[in-house]
Every structure is written in structure tokens, then in C-alpha cells.
Design a protein around this motif. Structure first.
Motif, PDB file in Angstrom:
ATOM      1  N   ASN B  18       0.834  -1.197   0.000  1.00  0.00           N
ATOM      2  CA  ASN B  18       0.000   0.000   0.000  1.00  0.00           C
ATOM      3  C   ASN B  18       0.868   1.246   0.000  1.00  0.00           C
ATOM      4  OD1 ASN B  18      -2.148  -1.764   0.239  1.00  0.00           O
ATOM      5  ND2 ASN B  18      -2.459  -1.381   2.426  1.00  0.00           N
ATOM      6  N   THR B  20       0.681   5.383   0.934  1.00  0.00           N
ATOM      7  CA  THR B  20      -0.099   6.449   1.576  1.00  0.00           C
ATOM      8  C   THR B  20       0.632   7.767   1.429  1.00  0.00           C
ATOM      9  OG1 THR B  20      -1.003   4.931   3.233  1.00  0.00           O
ATOM     10  CG2 THR B  20      -1.123   7.275   3.719  1.00  0.00           C
ATOM     11  N   SER B  73      -5.612  12.463   3.132  1.00  0.00           N
ATOM     12  CA  SER B  73      -4.675  11.408   2.779  1.00  0.00           C
ATOM     13  C   SER B  73      -5.244  10.613   1.612  1.00  0.00           C
ATOM     14  CB  SER B  73      -4.405  10.485   3.971  1.00  0.00           C
ATOM     15  OG  SER B  73      -5.553   9.735   4.271  1.00  0.00           O
ATOM     16  N   LEU B  75      -4.732   6.827  -0.050  1.00  0.00           N
ATOM     17  CA  LEU B  75      -4.188   5.481   0.101  1.00  0.00           C
ATOM     18  C   LEU B  75      -4.441   4.719  -1.185  1.00  0.00           C
ATOM     19  CD1 LEU B  75      -3.181   2.951   1.756  1.00  0.00           C
ATOM     20  CD2 LEU B  75      -5.572   2.639   2.426  1.00  0.00           C
ATOM     21  N   THR B  77      -4.194   0.980  -2.445  1.00  0.00           N
ATOM     22  CA  THR B  77      -3.992  -0.377  -1.929  1.00  0.00           C
ATOM     23  C   THR B  77      -3.520  -1.300  -3.046  1.00  0.00           C
ATOM     24  OG1 THR B  77      -6.296  -0.971  -2.367  1.00  0.00           O
ATOM     25  CG2 THR B  77      -5.797  -0.100  -0.195  1.00  0.00           C
TER      26      THR B  77
END
Lengths: 114, 111
Positions: B18, B20, B73, B75, B77
Motif C-alpha cells: 500500500n 499512503t 490522505s 491510500l 492499496t
């Protein structure tokens, strides 16, 4: 899905020459923009266009630059007398449908001034 | 419009991991958008989160927004090599405004 198109993809010109960069925005969008990105630097705003007139322009957008929407579909950026420092990627973008804010960018025109 | 500040400047991960990245901004917004730019190409709109939303998903993307901290944020994945790109946030106040981009987060996904 509709997309913003730009021509040409690459333009080489000599210093002092005029260039016209062309864009076809998404057809039902209301706002149109030009941005530029000098190699290795941030994407910078140049000008926005709404209701057939400039709505905002940056300090970069001096008297050497002009924009037009001549026929209701094309959106052009003209640089009257190119300088070496005008070499950059120029991106056209358009926005917005009702209740939306997303800007859709074209693939860019790489302008090289020699 | 205002400029968002992305952090970190660069991120290197293995495929499948992942990624971020964060964005901070200074004044109140109506929405915040995330864009991706592959090297030398145009920006692609990824996702928009409105000021009254706290989290939003789109495929492998998850965006959060904390208006009290003026931060967001993104993210990604299960990253793929094709996710290698620069990612930019754009805090926005009203429809039609110009976008002001910061330096972005450069993400490298290694196969």
C-alpha cells in the motif's frame, strides 16, 4: 468517455515566432484553462476562460499570450513572439458539468523554442 | 485557489504494498481533489472528496479528509507498477476555480 484533445503533440519553433496551441475541450463544459509545466517543475496555471472571456490569469500570462474560443468547440492559446523560456508542456483543461468540480486535462503539447 | 502541500515528496514501494500520501492546506475548502500525472503526461483526475465527507473510496483508492486539521490522505492499496506516477492534491473552493498544484508525491512501485 469524453476527453480533452490537444494538437499538436509536439511543436518546435524558433525564438520570436508565433505559435498557436489548440485544444478541443469536453463539449458540455463551461470553464476552460491553460496550464504549463516547465521540465522538472510544478504545473502552473496560466489562464481560465468562462462565458467567452478571460476570468482569471496569472503573472505569466502577459501581453505575449492570448486565448480564443473561435468556434464554440476549439480553445486556442497563442504566443505571439516565443522566447526560449516558453519551452514547456502546455496543458489544456476543461470543467465543469452541473454540480461537478473535476478538471479534465488534455495530454499536452510539448513546445520547444530554439 | 490555494496550493496543497503533499508529503512525502517521494515514496518507493514494492508491487502489492500500500502507498499512503498526505496533503495539507491552509484555508477552508469546498472540496479537495487528487490528481495523478504519469511522467510527461497530462494530469488525470482520480477522486474528489467534499468538505462534508470524511472518507471516500474509488476502486483501490481511499481518500480521507479532516477539515479540522486541514489535511487529507490518499491510500492506494495493492499497488501495481502502473501506479508509478506523481500524485497531487488540489484544495478547491468553488466550481470553475483554477487549480494550484504543489510539488506532488512521486510514487515508484517496483515490480
Amino acid at each position: 468517455e469524453p476527453e480533452v484533445t490537444q494538437t499538436p503533440s509536439h511543436q518546435v519553433t524558433q525564438m520570436g515566432q508565433e505559435v498557436i496551441l489548440r485544444c478541443v475541450p469536453i463539449s458540455n463544459h463551461l470553464y476552460f484553462y491553460w496550464y504549463r509545466q516547465i521540465l522538472g517543475q510544478k504545473v502552473e496555471f496560466l489562464v481560465s476562460f468562462y462565458n467567452n472571456e478571460i476570468s482569471e490569469k496569472s503573472e505569466i500570462f502577459d501581453d505575449q499570450f492570448s486565448v480564443e474560443r473561435p468556434d464554440g468547440s476549439n480553445f486556442t492559446l497563442k504566443i505571439r513572439s516565443t522566447k526560449l523560456e516558453d519551452s514547456a508542456m502546455y496543458f489544456c483543461a476543461s470543467c465543469c458539468r452541473a454540480q461537478s468540480y473535476e478538471q479534465y486535462f488534455g495530454p499536452g503539447t510539448r513546445l520547444t523554442v530554439t | 485557489s490555494q496550493q496543497g502541500e503533499e508529503d512525502p515528496q517521494a515514496l518507493s514501494i514494492q508491487e502489492g504494498e500500500n502507498a499512503t500520501m498526505n496533503c495539507s492546506y491552509k484555508t477552508s475548502i469546498n472540496n479537495l481533489q487528487w490528481y495523478r500525472q504519469n511522467s510527461g503526461r497530462g494530469l488525470v483526475h482520480l477522486i474528489l472528496i467534499r468538505s462534508n465527507e470524511r472518507e471516500k473510496h474509488s476502486g483501490r483508492l481511499r481518500v480521507t479528509l479532516d477539515t479540522s486539521k486541514k489535511s487529507s490522505s490518499l491510500l492506494i492499496t495493492a499497488s501495481r507498477a502502473a501506479d508509478t506516477a506523481s500524485y497531487f492534491c488540489a484544495p478547491d473552493k468553488a466550481a470553475g476555480n483554477k487549480l494550484t498544484f504543489g510539488g506532488g508525491t512521486r510514487v515508484l512501485v517496483k515490480p
